[in-house]
Write a protein that holds these residues in place. Structure first.
Motif, PDB file in Angstrom:
ATOM      1  N   LYS A  10       0.815  -1.216   0.000  1.00  0.00           N
ATOM      2  CA  LYS A  10       0.000   0.000   0.000  1.00  0.00           C
ATOM      3  C   LYS A  10       0.848   1.265   0.000  1.00  0.00           C
ATOM      4  O   LYS A  10       0.353   2.336  -0.291  1.00  0.00           O
ATOM      5  CB  LYS A  10      -0.923   0.019   1.222  1.00  0.00           C
ATOM      6  N   ARG A  11       2.121   1.152   0.331  1.00  0.00           N
ATOM      7  CA  ARG A  11       2.965   2.326   0.458  1.00  0.00           C
ATOM      8  C   ARG A  11       4.010   2.468  -0.636  1.00  0.00           C
ATOM      9  O   ARG A  11       4.839   3.361  -0.581  1.00  0.00           O
ATOM     10  CB  ARG A  11       3.643   2.293   1.827  1.00  0.00           C
ATOM     11  N   THR A  12       3.972   1.585  -1.604  1.00  0.00           N
ATOM     12  CA  THR A  12       4.966   1.641  -2.679  1.00  0.00           C
ATOM     13  C   THR A  12       4.294   1.563  -4.034  1.00  0.00           C
ATOM     14  O   THR A  12       3.147   1.144  -4.139  1.00  0.00           O
ATOM     15  CB  THR A  12       5.987   0.486  -2.538  1.00  0.00           C
ATOM     16  N   GLY A  13       5.033   1.961  -5.063  1.00  0.00           N
ATOM     17  CA  GLY A  13       4.453   1.990  -6.397  1.00  0.00           C
ATOM     18  C   GLY A  13       5.058   1.021  -7.387  1.00  0.00           C
ATOM     19  O   GLY A  13       4.602   0.915  -8.513  1.00  0.00           O
ATOM     20  N   SER A  14       6.101   0.301  -6.973  1.00  0.00           N
ATOM     21  CA  SER A  14       6.743  -0.637  -7.901  1.00  0.00           C
ATOM     22  C   SER A  14       7.238  -1.852  -7.116  1.00  0.00           C
ATOM     23  O   SER A  14       7.447  -1.766  -5.905  1.00  0.00           O
ATOM     24  CB  SER A  14       7.935   0.027  -8.595  1.00  0.00           C
ATOM     25  N   PRO A  15       7.451  -2.974  -7.798  1.00  0.00           N
ATOM     26  CA  PRO A  15       7.978  -4.154  -7.104  1.00  0.00           C
ATOM     27  C   PRO A  15       9.350  -3.892  -6.464  1.00  0.00           C
ATOM     28  O   PRO A  15       9.628  -4.369  -5.373  1.00  0.00           O
ATOM     29  CB  PRO A  15       8.090  -5.208  -8.210  1.00  0.00           C
ATOM     30  N   GLU A  16      10.196  -3.103  -7.132  1.00  0.00           N
ATOM     31  CA  GLU A  16      11.519  -2.809  -6.605  1.00  0.00           C
ATOM     32  C   GLU A  16      11.418  -2.017  -5.305  1.00  0.00           C
ATOM     33  O   GLU A  16      12.104  -2.302  -4.324  1.00  0.00           O
ATOM     34  CB  GLU A  16      12.364  -2.022  -7.621  1.00  0.00           C
ATOM     35  N   SER A  17      10.539  -1.014  -5.303  1.00  0.00           N
ATOM     36  CA  SER A  17      10.338  -0.198  -4.109  1.00  0.00           C
ATOM     37  C   SER A  17       9.709  -1.021  -2.988  1.00  0.00           C
ATOM     38  O   SER A  17      10.075  -0.890  -1.817  1.00  0.00           O
ATOM     39  CB  SER A  17       9.456   1.006  -4.451  1.00  0.00           C
ATOM     40  N   CYS A  18       8.790  -1.891  -3.356  1.00  0.00           N
ATOM     41  CA  CYS A  18       8.139  -2.786  -2.393  1.00  0.00           C
ATOM     42  C   CYS A  18       9.194  -3.683  -1.727  1.00  0.00           C
ATOM     43  O   CYS A  18       9.206  -3.848  -0.503  1.00  0.00           O
ATOM     44  CB  CYS A  18       7.089  -3.613  -3.130  1.00  0.00           C
ATOM     45  N   PHE A  19      10.071  -4.237  -2.532  1.00  0.00           N
ATOM     46  CA  PHE A  19      11.129  -5.119  -2.038  1.00  0.00           C
ATOM     47  C   PHE A  19      12.068  -4.349  -1.102  1.00  0.00           C
ATOM     48  O   PHE A  19      12.411  -4.821  -0.016  1.00  0.00           O
ATOM     49  CB  PHE A  19      11.885  -5.704  -3.229  1.00  0.00           C
ATOM     50  N   ALA A  20      12.461  -3.141  -1.510  1.00  0.00           N
ATOM     51  CA  ALA A  20      13.374  -2.327  -0.697  1.00  0.00           C
ATOM     52  C   ALA A  20      12.734  -1.957   0.637  1.00  0.00           C
ATOM     53  O   ALA A  20      13.386  -2.027   1.687  1.00  0.00           O
ATOM     54  CB  ALA A  20      13.784  -1.071  -1.468  1.00  0.00           C
ATOM     55  N   LEU A  21      11.449  -1.571   0.633  1.00  0.00           N
ATOM     56  CA  LEU A  21      10.764  -1.215   1.879  1.00  0.00           C
ATOM     57  C   LEU A  21      10.621  -2.439   2.780  1.00  0.00           C
ATOM     58  O   LEU A  21      10.834  -2.356   3.993  1.00  0.00           O
ATOM     59  CB  LEU A  21       9.395  -0.587   1.594  1.00  0.00           C
ATOM     60  N   ALA A  22      10.270  -3.589   2.214  1.00  0.00           N
ATOM     61  CA  ALA A  22      10.125  -4.813   3.008  1.00  0.00           C
ATOM     62  C   ALA A  22      11.463  -5.212   3.642  1.00  0.00           C
ATOM     63  O   ALA A  22      11.505  -5.612   4.814  1.00  0.00           O
ATOM     64  CB  ALA A  22       9.586  -5.947   2.145  1.00  0.00           C
ATOM     65  N   LEU A  23      12.553  -5.089   2.897  1.00  0.00           N
ATOM     66  CA  LEU A  23      13.869  -5.408   3.456  1.00  0.00           C
ATOM     67  C   LEU A  23      14.253  -4.421   4.557  1.00  0.00           C
ATOM     68  O   LEU A  23      14.823  -4.812   5.581  1.00  0.00           O
ATOM     69  CB  LEU A  23      14.941  -5.427   2.361  1.00  0.00           C
ATOM     70  N   ALA A  24      13.912  -3.150   4.370  1.00  0.00           N
ATOM     71  CA  ALA A  24      14.180  -2.153   5.420  1.00  0.00           C
ATOM     72  C   ALA A  24      13.386  -2.488   6.685  1.00  0.00           C
ATOM     73  O   ALA A  24      13.919  -2.425   7.802  1.00  0.00           O
ATOM     74  CB  ALA A  24      13.835  -0.751   4.923  1.00  0.00           C
ATOM     75  N   LEU A  25      12.122  -2.863   6.506  1.00  0.00           N
ATOM     76  CA  LEU A  25      11.272  -3.215   7.652  1.00  0.00           C
ATOM     77  C   LEU A  25      11.847  -4.422   8.396  1.00  0.00           C
ATOM     78  O   LEU A  25      11.995  -4.405   9.619  1.00  0.00           O
ATOM     79  CB  LEU A  25       9.843  -3.503   7.176  1.00  0.00           C
ATOM     80  N   LYS A  26      12.161  -5.481   7.662  1.00  0.00           N
ATOM     81  CA  LYS A  26      12.676  -6.701   8.291  1.00  0.00           C
ATOM     82  C   LYS A  26      14.032  -6.445   8.961  1.00  0.00           C
ATOM     83  O   LYS A  26      14.284  -6.932  10.066  1.00  0.00           O
ATOM     84  CB  LYS A  26      12.802  -7.832   7.262  1.00  0.00           C
ATOM     85  N   GLU A  53       6.086 -12.525  -3.554  1.00  0.00           N
ATOM     86  CA  GLU A  53       5.843 -13.235  -4.812  1.00  0.00           C
ATOM     87  C   GLU A  53       6.607 -12.600  -5.967  1.00  0.00           C
ATOM     88  O   GLU A  53       6.078 -12.412  -7.065  1.00  0.00           O
ATOM     89  CB  GLU A  53       4.351 -13.331  -5.111  1.00  0.00           C
ATOM     90  N   LEU A  54       7.868 -12.282  -5.700  1.00  0.00           N
ATOM     91  CA  LEU A  54       8.739 -11.700  -6.719  1.00  0.00           C
ATOM     92  C   LEU A  54       9.527 -12.816  -7.400  1.00  0.00           C
ATOM     93  O   LEU A  54       9.767 -13.866  -6.806  1.00  0.00           O
ATOM     94  CB  LEU A  54       9.702 -10.697  -6.081  1.00  0.00           C
ATOM     95  N   PRO A  55       9.965 -12.591  -8.640  1.00  0.00           N
ATOM     96  CA  PRO A  55      10.744 -13.623  -9.340  1.00  0.00           C
ATOM     97  C   PRO A  55      12.087 -13.860  -8.650  1.00  0.00           C
ATOM     98  O   PRO A  55      12.600 -12.997  -7.935  1.00  0.00           O
ATOM     99  CB  PRO A  55      10.937 -13.039 -10.740  1.00  0.00           C
ATOM    100  N   GLU A  56      12.638 -15.020  -8.876  1.00  0.00           N
ATOM    101  CA  GLU A  56      13.912 -15.416  -8.265  1.00  0.00           C
ATOM    102  C   GLU A  56      15.055 -14.464  -8.602  1.00  0.00           C
ATOM    103  O   GLU A  56      15.993 -14.325  -7.833  1.00  0.00           O
ATOM    104  CB  GLU A  56      14.289 -16.834  -8.696  1.00  0.00           C
ATOM    105  N   ASP A  57      14.990 -13.808  -9.767  1.00  0.00           N
ATOM    106  CA  ASP A  57      16.086 -12.924 -10.158  1.00  0.00           C
ATOM    107  C   ASP A  57      15.982 -11.529  -9.542  1.00  0.00           C
ATOM    108  O   ASP A  57      16.844 -10.693  -9.762  1.00  0.00           O
ATOM    109  CB  ASP A  57      16.183 -12.825 -11.687  1.00  0.00           C
TER     110      ASP A  57
END
Length: 166
Positions: A10-26, A53-57
């Motif tokens: 809900k707080r990001t606009g792209s998969p890359e940003s989503c991944f970066a925010l999730a890693l920052a949170l964790k 649910e992001l691709p392996e790469d």
């Protein structure tokens, strides 16, 4: 983690940003600080990747500085590291905490507790490197002020970083 995935998406606009925010949170949840990308174990990266649910790469991409700053602020707010919480902890209003922080910074600077103008220390490693082997100690302000941002998709939302328009 499903609730966290929803929060991140809900707080990001792209998969890359989503991944970066999730890693920052964790990283913040596990280490009580924001780790550099090379400090995050591969097993954590794989876990976050699967949950999103992001691709392996999909790899460890660094968020642009403005996004990383916004991500850190969002994580601090989610984890409750705000002036509101400090006020509650010490039995004072949030504005008292904010005012105290603004008053103490010049006093610390007068006593040599400051950073060279224009110098940005973005990671703990940067702080340690800056302090060097001189034996200096550091006081870190790792709090934030809760600020309402414009709704997702609002034209002025892109201008908001850390609650400051412009």
């Amino acid at each position: 983690m499903p609730e966290e995935v929803d929060w991140v998406e809900k707080r990001t606009g792209s998969p890359e940003s989503c991944f970066a925010l999730a890693l920052a949170l964790k990283g913040f949840q596990k280490m009580a600080r924001f780790p550099s990308p090379d400090e995050i174990p591969e097993v954590v990266i794989d876990h976050v990747r699967r949950c999103l649910e992001l691709p392996e790469d999909a790899g460890r991409t660094m968020a642009p500085p403005a996004s990383a700053k916004a991500h850190r602020k969002l994580v601090r707010q989610r984890q409750g590291v705000t002036h509101d919480v400090l006020g509650c902890r010490f039995g004072v209003d949030r504005s008292t905490v904010t005012r105290a922080i603004h008053q103490i910074r010049p006093l610390l600077a007068e006593r040599g507790c400051s950073i060279t103008a224009g110098r940005r220390l973005r990671t703990l490693a940067d702080v340690v490197s800056h302090l060097g082997s001189s034996g200096q100690e550091a006081i870190l302000d790792a709090t934030g002020i809760r600020v309402r941002r414009p709704a997702a998709g609002a034209p002025e939302r892109d201008r908001f970083i850390s609650g400051k328009a412009g």
